[in-house]
Design an enzyme around this catalytic site. Structure first.
Site, short mmCIF file in Angstrom:
data_model
loop_
_atom_site.label_atom_id
_atom_site.label_comp_id
_atom_site.label_asym_id
_atom_site.label_seq_id
_atom_site.Cartn_x
_atom_site.Cartn_y
_atom_site.Cartn_z
N GLU A 95 3.69 1.24 4.62
CA GLU A 95 3.62 1.72 3.25
C GLU A 95 2.20 2.13 2.88
O GLU A 95 1.23 1.56 3.39
CB GLU A 95 4.14 0.66 2.29
CG GLU A 95 5.63 0.48 2.47
CD GLU A 95 6.24 -0.43 1.43
OE1 GLU A 95 5.58 -1.40 1.04
OE2 GLU A 95 7.37 -0.16 1.01
N CYS A 336 -1.89 -4.98 -4.60
CA CYS A 336 -2.42 -5.70 -3.45
C CYS A 336 -1.52 -6.85 -3.02
O CYS A 336 -1.06 -7.64 -3.83
CB CYS A 336 -3.78 -6.25 -3.83
SG CYS A 336 -4.60 -6.95 -2.44
#
Ligand code: SF4
Length: 346
Positions: A95, A336
């Protein structure tokens, strides 16, 4: 009989390409033309490389392998224009995230499919590790996203899936190709490699005087606590890493080093954490990037806005340059530690 693998053209430097072309009897200047098609114009179909003759196009197709990827999924955040892409390179899936800001266009890219480490707050560590990406596959995420938008990418962080220093050669090669003057020509200071603290990789990075920014994911400055959230602490204790960086800080550029610090409620945002983090940040002249955990994961939570502010203030009051990075892409799990690819095959 084994079939010889063709060189992956996107992973080659211009010099390497020139060397191969000349060895096959072609003119050296062709290398720059091909390099520019690939890295500047991001055209991967030789038939569209209009200043190359048909027989040379045939030669390229015969000799090299060209990027072969699919974008399997796109999730766009309705709230902040960020977007997450699921790239597939054969069985390897990764990703990457498109992160628009007012004054810059950042992207976050992956270097491995999955991760061999297992940080407790990170979704990537929980999925099957499928291996390293080649430099070309790392670059394909950059060029693949750039092709989708008119806005020019200005900042690149190697902070998606995987540990860049466990794929050191390919990560550095990709960074240098992104910065190449005949390619995207992105400033080296706008390319950041983020490591969980792989000491041999950090040593090599500094000894080689790599010009990119180095982000060290600290997440705690107490060994016991860090061990609970990052398994790398067992192998490379942060005090060894910071001790080494302190010794070498003079050899690095001003502003080259930063700490990443994911803020987890009830774990690493107490006053003692701030005090100790500030001490290290000042010793090493490192900016601190605070990243509030974006959602709930593995029993861990995002702190309240009040606690985030208090922690940030405790650093700033001690003279630390600390940025409370808003966790973008919260609603698409693109922030994150959340790149786990809901559609990834296990
Ligand atoms: S935070 Fe980074 S190093 Fe840790 S498991 Fe996730 S991808 Fe790997």
């Amino acid at each position: 009989m084994s079939i010889e693998k063709k060189p992956e053209i996107l992973s080659l430097t211009e010099d390497e390409l020139a060397h191969l072309l000349v060895a096959d009897g072609h003119k050296k200047f062709r290398a720059q033309q091909v390099f520019q098609w690939l890295h500047l114009k991001q055209v991967f179909d030789v038939r569209q490389m209009t200043n190359l003759k048909a027989d040379f196009q045939d030669y390229l197709t015969e000799k090299f392998s060209f990027p072969d990827f699919k974008i399997l999924n796109e999730s766009k955040s309705p709230s902040d224009q960020t977007a997450k892409y699921l790239f597939a390179f054969g069985k390897k899936q990764v990703e990457s995230v498109w992160l628009p800001y007012e004054n810059r266009q950042s992207i976050c890219i992956s270097v491995q499919s999955g991760c061999s480490l297992d940080c407790s707050f990170c979704a990537t560590g929980k999925i099957a590790f499928k291996g390293n990406l080649t430099a070309g596959e790392i670059l394909t995420q950059v060029y693949g996203m750039q092709q989708l938008y008119d806005r020019r990418i200005t900042n690149i962080v190697f902070m998606g899936m995987g540990e860049p220093f466990y794929n050191y050669d390919n990560a550095i090669r990709a960074a240098s190709l992104i910065a190449h003057q005949h390619g995207m020509n992105i400033s080296r200071r706008r390319i950041t490699l983020s490591t969980s603290g792989v000491l041999p990789g950090i040593q090599r990075f500094i000894e080689e005087k790599q010009p990119y920014r180095l982000a060290l994911s600290l997440h705690s400055v107490f060994a016991d606590k860090r061990k609970r959230i990052m398994d790398i602490e067992e192998k490379y204790p942060f005090e060894d890493v910071l001790g080494y960086l302190r010794e070498k800080r003079g050899e690095m550029q001003q502003g080259q080093l930063m700490f990443e610090y994911i803020m987890i409620d009830g774990i690493n945002i107490f006053p003692d954490d701030a005090k100790e983090l500030a001490r290290w940040a000042k010793l090493l002249n490192a900016k601190v990037n605070l990243i509030p955990m974006n959602t709930e994961f593995n029993g861990m939570h995002r702190p309240s806005e009040e606690k985030i502010y208090e922690f940030w203030r405790a650093l700033v009051e001690r003279g630390v340059v600390a940025v409370n990075r808003k966790s973008p892409a919260k609603d698409i799990d693109g922030a994150c530690g959340m790149l786990a690819g809901q559609k990834l095959a296990s």
